[in-house]
Every structure is written in C-alpha cells, then in structure tokens.
Write a protein that holds these residues in place. Structure first.
Motif, mmCIF file in Angstrom:
data_model
loop_
_atom_site.group_PDB
_atom_site.id
_atom_site.type_symbol
_atom_site.label_atom_id
_atom_site.label_comp_id
_atom_site.label_asym_id
_atom_site.label_seq_id
_atom_site.Cartn_x
_atom_site.Cartn_y
_atom_site.Cartn_z
ATOM 1 N N TRP A 38 92.447 39.367 29.176
ATOM 2 C CA TRP A 38 91.949 40.727 29.375
ATOM 3 C C TRP A 38 91.616 41.109 30.812
ATOM 4 O O TRP A 38 91.689 42.268 31.175
ATOM 5 C CB TRP A 38 90.704 40.979 28.524
ATOM 6 N N ASN A 39 91.228 40.194 31.655
ATOM 7 C CA ASN A 39 90.677 40.550 32.969
ATOM 8 C C ASN A 39 91.697 40.464 34.099
ATOM 9 O O ASN A 39 92.402 39.461 34.229
ATOM 10 C CB ASN A 39 89.492 39.637 33.307
ATOM 11 N N ASP A 40 91.712 41.512 34.939
ATOM 12 C CA ASP A 40 92.535 41.460 36.156
ATOM 13 C C ASP A 40 91.690 41.630 37.407
ATOM 14 O O ASP A 40 92.212 41.787 38.506
ATOM 15 C CB ASP A 40 93.652 42.497 36.120
ATOM 16 N N GLN A 41 90.350 41.597 37.255
ATOM 17 C CA GLN A 41 89.444 41.801 38.390
ATOM 18 C C GLN A 41 89.402 40.557 39.270
ATOM 19 O O GLN A 41 88.875 39.519 38.879
ATOM 20 C CB GLN A 41 88.033 42.125 37.901
ATOM 21 N N ALA A 42 89.961 40.684 40.471
ATOM 22 C CA ALA A 42 89.894 39.605 41.462
ATOM 23 C C ALA A 42 88.529 39.659 42.145
ATOM 24 O O ALA A 42 87.838 40.682 42.078
ATOM 25 C CB ALA A 42 91.013 39.762 42.486
ATOM 26 N N PRO A 43 88.120 38.593 42.797
ATOM 27 C CA PRO A 43 86.861 38.649 43.544
ATOM 28 C C PRO A 43 86.888 39.798 44.550
ATOM 29 O O PRO A 43 87.874 39.984 45.258
ATOM 30 C CB PRO A 43 86.809 37.304 44.269
ATOM 31 N N VAL A 44 85.790 40.557 44.599
ATOM 32 C CA VAL A 44 85.695 41.654 45.557
ATOM 33 C C VAL A 44 85.050 41.192 46.853
ATOM 34 O O VAL A 44 85.147 41.870 47.875
ATOM 35 C CB VAL A 44 84.913 42.857 44.990
ATOM 36 N N TRP A 45 84.379 40.049 46.804
ATOM 37 C CA TRP A 45 83.717 39.464 47.968
ATOM 38 C C TRP A 45 83.279 38.071 47.580
ATOM 39 O O TRP A 45 83.475 37.626 46.462
ATOM 40 C CB TRP A 45 82.523 40.336 48.397
ATOM 41 N N ASN A 46 82.690 37.367 48.527
ATOM 42 C CA ASN A 46 82.138 36.044 48.234
ATOM 43 C C ASN A 46 81.060 36.157 47.157
ATOM 44 O O ASN A 46 80.330 37.138 47.102
ATOM 45 C CB ASN A 46 81.506 35.440 49.498
#
Length: 194
Positions: free
Chosen positions: A153-161
């Motif tokens: 379900w998830n495609d959210q990559a890290p947005v920051w550390n």
C-alpha cells in the motif's frame, strides 16, 4: 559531543515544533493490506558488515528509521534507545544511516556506530550506510517500504532523516511516521501497543 551537536540537541524541541507543518502526515495501513512480497525474505548488512535476516524478527514489531548524525533530529537517537528498552520483548528498532538529505551523514560505518553509542547510548542494530530515497541503488529494505507492489500500500519515501516505518508482528507494513513524530509520541506508543 561536538558543539554543533550540543546546539542541535538543545534546539531539537524547536525544530520539532517548526517542522510539523512541513513533515506532518502519519500514514496507516487502515485496510490491513497484506504485502505481496514478504519483508522476511530480506537481509540487511549491518554496520559491522555482518548480514542480518529480517526473518529472525517474526512475531515482533520492527521500527525502521533512516538516520543521520548531523541533523536537527539526531537527538531522536536517545528516545529511540529508550523506546527500544521499554518494548524490548515486542519491538526491534533498526537504524539505517544515510547521507541522502543535505549530506548530514558523512561518516564511515565505524564513525557512525561510535558516535551513536558515545552520544546517545545506542544499542539497537545499525545497518551499513546506504541510500534510502528512491534511487537505482536504494537499500532493498527501503525499496520494500516505499513500493506498493512489495509492501501492499505505501509509496511514501523518507521526506527527511528520521522518517519511521513500523512493520507489525506479522510482517505487514502498519505505519509511516514523518521525522516530526517523536519516537515516544502518543502516535507511536499507541501503534506499538495495538
């Protein structure tokens, strides 16, 4: 601890508050979608170059966090260690040092391990430094975490550390928490107790 790190640790609460708008957005697997590919088929290379099979964590929750030693969020290491100790029987935390955001992790694997142990008492496993953002050389664990065809379900990559991904005890990706969600936040504690 370097002076710059002391300043960042002191400023950490301000950074957390200021970053809420930019990094807000907890994501949850509300439909409890099963992953098409098992995370337990993956291995990670630890910072001592030994291989660790994620299958050894079946039956436990796993919190996977991309980390950096020279970031405003670096003080989260301390709370990650506290979380690791508080939930030692039901949770494993694994840090994934990466130099993907503003080159905030320039050290070698041994430098990173020494820094984390000396400054924050980190005892949970640290992976070898790798790429966690979407890239042809992306760490395979983060490829699984950020690809719906793999995790369901998830495609959210890290947005920051210090982005955080929680895998439940059955190997399902349960949540994505942005960097501003503190390790000891109500959101993370509730997810660990469910």
């Amino acid at each position: 601890m370097k002076i710059a790190q002391k300043i960042k640790k002191w400023l950490y609460p301000v950074i957390m508050k200021a970053g809420k708008a930019k990094f807000d957005g907890v994501l949850s697997n509300v439909s409890h979608t099963a992953p098409p590919e098992s995370i337990y088929d993956l291995n990670i290379i630890l910072n001592n170059q030994q291989s660790l099979a994620l299958s050894v964590f079946k039956g436990k929750k796993i919190l996977l966090v991309n980390t950096a030693s020279d970031c405003g969020f670096t003080a989260q290491y301390e709370d990650l260690q506290k979380l690791s100790e508080a939930f030692a029987d039901t949770l494993t935390i694994i840090g994934f040092p990466a130099n993907d955001f503003k080159e905030q992790e320039k050290g070698t694997d041994s430098d990173i391990a020494a820094f984390c142990k000396m400054n924050y008492g980190v005892k949970f496993p640290l992976a070898a430094k790798s790429i966690v953002v979407k890239h042809p050389s992306q760490n395979k664990v983060f490829e699984w975490l950020t690809t719906p065809a793999k995790n369901g379900w998830n495609d959210q990559a890290p947005v920051w550390n210090f982005s955080k991904y929680l895998v439940d005890e059955n190997g399902y990706l349960a949540n994505y928490f942005p960097p501003t969600t503190a390790p000891l936040s109500e959101e993370i504690l509730a997810a660990l107790k469910s």
